[in-house]
Design an enzyme around this catalytic site. Structure first.
Site, PDB file in Angstrom:
ATOM      1  N   GLU A  70       0.469  -1.147   0.112  1.00 18.47           N
ATOM      2  CA  GLU A  70      -0.050  -0.004   0.288  1.00 18.47           C
ATOM      3  C   GLU A  70       0.381   1.444  -0.284  1.00 18.47           C
ATOM      4  O   GLU A  70       0.619   2.053  -0.778  1.00 18.47           O
ATOM      5  CB  GLU A  70      -0.892   0.023   1.273  1.00 18.47           C
ATOM      6  CG  GLU A  70      -1.651   1.761   0.929  1.00 18.47           C
ATOM      7  CD  GLU A  70      -2.851   1.650   2.121  1.00 18.47           C
ATOM      8  OE1 GLU A  70      -3.582   2.307   2.525  1.00 18.47           O
ATOM      9  OE2 GLU A  70      -2.959   0.497   3.141  1.00 18.47           O
ATOM     10  N   ASP A  86      -0.358  -5.376   3.681  1.00 20.62           N
ATOM     11  CA  ASP A  86      -1.654  -4.138   3.755  1.00 20.62           C
ATOM     12  C   ASP A  86      -0.533  -3.473   5.153  1.00 20.62           C
ATOM     13  O   ASP A  86      -1.141  -4.944   5.724  1.00 20.62           O
ATOM     14  CB  ASP A  86      -2.761  -3.730   4.272  1.00 20.62           C
ATOM     15  CG  ASP A  86      -3.369  -2.035   4.127  1.00 20.62           C
ATOM     16  OD1 ASP A  86      -2.462  -2.045   4.456  1.00 20.62           O
ATOM     17  OD2 ASP A  86      -4.687  -2.139   3.743  1.00 20.62           O
ATOM     18  N   ILE A  88      -0.790  -1.887   7.768  1.00 20.30           N
ATOM     19  CA  ILE A  88      -2.158  -1.506   8.197  1.00 20.30           C
ATOM     20  C   ILE A  88      -3.491  -1.485   8.262  1.00 20.30           C
ATOM     21  O   ILE A  88      -3.755  -0.365   7.375  1.00 20.30           O
ATOM     22  CB  ILE A  88      -1.317  -0.904   9.353  1.00 20.30           C
ATOM     23  CG1 ILE A  88      -0.299  -0.995  10.762  1.00 20.30           C
ATOM     24  CG2 ILE A  88      -2.671  -0.339  10.590  1.00 20.30           C
ATOM     25  CD1 ILE A  88      -0.070   0.606  11.103  1.00 20.30           C
ATOM     26  N   ASP A  89      -3.980  -2.599   7.927  1.00 20.85           N
ATOM     27  CA  ASP A  89      -5.515  -2.235   7.388  1.00 20.85           C
ATOM     28  C   ASP A  89      -6.319  -1.853   8.836  1.00 20.85           C
ATOM     29  O   ASP A  89      -6.511  -2.615   9.108  1.00 20.85           O
ATOM     30  CB  ASP A  89      -5.934  -3.763   6.230  1.00 20.85           C
ATOM     31  CG  ASP A  89      -7.012  -3.562   6.165  1.00 20.85           C
ATOM     32  OD1 ASP A  89      -7.130  -2.661   4.945  1.00 20.85           O
ATOM     33  OD2 ASP A  89      -8.163  -3.939   6.401  1.00 20.85           O
ATOM     34  N   ASP A 214      -6.248  -4.187   0.271  1.00 21.12           N
ATOM     35  CA  ASP A 214      -7.554  -3.969   1.336  1.00 21.12           C
ATOM     36  C   ASP A 214      -7.753  -5.656   1.451  1.00 21.12           C
ATOM     37  O   ASP A 214      -8.298  -5.663   2.150  1.00 21.12           O
ATOM     38  CB  ASP A 214      -8.783  -3.199   1.241  1.00 21.12           C
ATOM     39  CG  ASP A 214      -8.242  -1.989   1.340  1.00 21.12           C
ATOM     40  OD1 ASP A 214      -7.159  -1.362   2.005  1.00 21.12           O
ATOM     41  OD2 ASP A 214      -8.309  -0.722   0.453  1.00 21.12           O
TER      42      ASP A 214
END
Length: 258
Positions: A70, A86, A88-89, A214
């Site tokens: 990301e 990702d 930190i989603d 995501d």
């Protein structure tokens, strides 16, 4: 890529996710080091450092693999197979000390998602799945809820917080969903939302305005848990995600088709 090579990557992904989780738990003070990337879209120093750690581990073990992160974007390798990361989603959750944030790591080979790992640091929950082998939570099999009446379940319905112009159309669908289920929630992490449906905690998850990083890992986990995922790529480069237990899928798609 042969199955042995893929499984080696899967095992490494679980270790990497746990290492990244430990980093985030010990560096939550970085949640206040914030940069705005776009309207209502933020990145913290923790996102960047966590992704750096994940990529470093991948590059050490599998230097020829491609990576999509990301924060880092596309990192081409000699192999077409790619990791989808990702770090930190649920960044806004992390920023707010809200516990529902995750580390999400998926893997794509020959254009197909092969495995997914989603780690929830605050709850110490590790969701994982390898294509054709089922889905697991902390090593125990999980399955979608196919027996509870839809009217007694929860739906995860997430308004388009980064695409405010899409809100009006979304609210109409949300209202129709609300008549199908007992109640609705929005937990702020696409990866975790997919895993909650996979674990039978919710029946339906619907969100628009997402990207592949995501949902890549969570989509594999949900499908391997017996659920169904419908992904629609829109022209302006975002994804509509509709996911559910198998028994709820037709009702969900009927709402979306109205």
């Amino acid at each position: 890529m042969d199955r042995t090579a893929l499984r080696k990557r899967f095992e490494e992904a679980r270790h990497i996710a746990q290492e990244a989780s430990s980093f985030l738990l010990s560096h939550e003070n970085l949640r206040k080091s914030i940069t705005a990337k776009a309207e209502n879209d933020y990145v913290t120093s923790a996102d960047k450092e966590c992704e750096r750690i994940i990529i470093s581990r991948i590059r050490t073990s599998f230097p020829e693999d491609s990576i999509l992160g990301e924060e880092s974007g596309v990192l081409d390798g000699k192999r077409q197979s790619r990791w989808i990361i990702d770090p930190i989603d649920g960044t806004v959750n992390f920023m707010s000390s809200f516990p529902d944030y995750t580390v999400s790591i998926g893997f794509e080979d020959e254009g197909e998602l092969v495995f997914g790992v989603v780690m929830v640091p605050r709850q110490n929950e590790l969701f994982s799945a390898f294509r054709g082998e089922g889905a697991f939570l902390n090593g125990e099999p999980i399955h979608t809820d196919e027996t509870t009446p839809l009217s007694e379940t929860l739906a995860l319905l997430v308004p388009p917080h980064r695409h405010h112009t899409l809100l009006h159309g979304y609210i109409g669908k949300m209202e129709r969903f609300y008549y199908l289920v007992s109640d609705m929630r929005s937990i702020g992490s696409a990866a975790l939302s997919l895993c909650y449906v996979a674990a039978g905690r919710c029946s339906i998850y619907y969100e628009i305005g997402l990207h592949i990083y995501d949902i890549a890992a969570g989509a594999v986990i949900l499908r391997e848990a017996g659920g169904r995922v419908n992904l629609v790529c829109k022209d302006n480069d975002w994804i509509e995600v509709a996911a559910s237990s198998s028994s709820s899928y037709e009702a969900m798609m009927e709402v979306l088709g109205d």
